[in-house]
Design an enzyme around this catalytic site. Structure first.
Site, PDB file in Angstrom:
ATOM      1  N   ILE A  36     -28.837 -19.470  18.297  1.00 43.66           N
ATOM      2  CA  ILE A  36     -29.940 -18.518  18.303  1.00 43.66           C
ATOM      3  C   ILE A  36     -30.480 -18.489  19.732  1.00 43.66           C
ATOM      4  CG2 ILE A  36     -32.218 -17.958  17.364  1.00 43.66           C
ATOM      5  CD1 ILE A  36     -31.378 -19.841  14.945  1.00 43.66           C
ATOM      6  N   TYR A  37     -30.381 -17.325  20.369  1.00 41.31           N
ATOM      7  CA  TYR A  37     -30.851 -17.178  21.745  1.00 41.31           C
ATOM      8  C   TYR A  37     -32.234 -16.560  21.753  1.00 41.31           C
ATOM      9  CZ  TYR A  37     -26.238 -18.394  23.429  1.00 41.31           C
ATOM     10  OH  TYR A  37     -25.088 -19.067  23.706  1.00 41.31           O
ATOM     11  N   LEU A  38     -33.069 -17.092  22.641  1.00 45.41           N
ATOM     12  CA  LEU A  38     -34.448 -16.634  22.737  1.00 45.41           C
ATOM     13  C   LEU A  38     -34.753 -16.194  24.158  1.00 45.41           C
ATOM     14  CD1 LEU A  38     -34.832 -19.711  20.915  1.00 45.41           C
ATOM     15  CD2 LEU A  38     -36.358 -17.972  20.039  1.00 45.41           C
ATOM     16  N   VAL A 103     -33.355 -12.967  20.501  1.00 46.86           N
ATOM     17  CA  VAL A 103     -32.682 -11.771  20.993  1.00 46.86           C
ATOM     18  C   VAL A 103     -31.303 -11.580  20.375  1.00 46.86           C
ATOM     19  CG1 VAL A 103     -33.941 -11.610  23.168  1.00 46.86           C
ATOM     20  CG2 VAL A 103     -31.860 -12.959  23.063  1.00 46.86           C
ATOM     21  N   ALA A 104     -30.672 -12.670  19.941  1.00 44.96           N
ATOM     22  CA  ALA A 104     -29.333 -12.534  19.352  1.00 44.96           C
ATOM     23  C   ALA A 104     -28.918 -13.837  18.682  1.00 44.96           C
ATOM     24  CB  ALA A 104     -28.306 -12.158  20.410  1.00 44.96           C
TER      25      ALA A 104
END
Length: 182
Positions: A36-38, A103-104
Site C-alpha cells: 500500500i503506497y501513500l 495512492v495505489a
C-alpha cells in the site's frame, strides 16, 4: 543501507528458474505481498522520487518502509528505512490522521532465491505480469556503481536481456495502467 536493484520484465519465469537451479541458488520462500503506497501531505512523493510503503506479507507481518530518491540511472538504487509494525489497521489509521493518503496498491506473488550476495525475486504482479528483480545491498554510497555492474553481470548470467530492464517501479506501472483505463 542502499538497495541496488535491477528489475526485468520477462515473458515468464521458467528459464530463470532453470538457471537458478543449475547455479544451485538457494530457494528461500514463496510469499504473497500487498503493498500500500501513500503520499505525504507535505510534499508530493511522485515529484521528489520518494516512496512510503506499507507491505503486508502473507503471514500477516506488516512493514512500513521509506524509500529515498533513486540514485543512478540503470537500476532502482535507493536508501531504505524500515520498521515492523504488529497492527496494520492502527498503522494505517495513524498515517491517515497525519493526512497521508493511499495512492495505489500492488499485489504480487514472489519466489525468493539467494545466490552469493544476490537476492533474486521472481514476481508475478497482479495486472502487470512477470518480472525478475536482482538485488544486492551496500552500506557505502561509493560502492553503488560497482554493485550495479555486478547485478547486471549476474542478470546476464541468468539469461536476463538488458533490453528487458524495467526502470519504472511497480507503483509507477500500476498508476500508468490506472490512467490508461480512464
Amino acid at each position: 543501507m542502499f538497495e541496488v536493484e535491477v528489475k526485468y520484465r520477462v515473458p515468464n519465469h521458467d528459464a530463470i528458474r532453470d538457471r537458478l537451479k543449475a547455479l544451485n541458488a538457494k530457494f528461500l520462500e514463496h510469499t504473497e505481498e500487498t503493498d500500500i503506497y501513500l503520499n505525504s501531505p507535505l510534499r508530493d512523493f511522485a515529484k521528489t522520487d520518494e516512496a512510503l510503503r506499507v507491505r503486508v506479507y502473507g503471514d500477516g507481518t506488516v512493514v512500513l518502509t521509506y524509500k529515498g530518491p533513486r540514485i543512478g540511472n540503470v537500476g532502482k538504487t535507493r536508501e531504505e528505512l524500515s520498521v515492523t509494525a504488529n497492527d496494520l489497521d492502527s498503522l494505517l489509521e495513524i498515517l491517515r490522521r497525519l493526512d497521508f493518503r493511499e495512492v495505489a496498491k500492488v499485489v504480487k506473488r514472489r519466489d525468493i532465491y539467494n545466490y552469493e550476495n544476490f537476492t533474486i525475486y521472481l514476481d508475478t504482479v497482479e495486472d502487470l505480469g512477470s518480472f525478475v528483480e536482482v538485488e544486492t545491498m551496500v552500506n557505502d554510497k561509493e560502492l553503488i556503481n560497482r554493485a550495479t555492474d555486478e547485478v547486471l553481470q549476474f542478470g546476464d548470467k541468468l539469461g536476463l536481456k538488458r533490453e528487458w530492464i524495467e526502470k519504472r517501479t511497480y507503483l509507477e506501472l500500476v498508476l500508468e495502467r490506472g490512467n490508461e483505463r480512464r
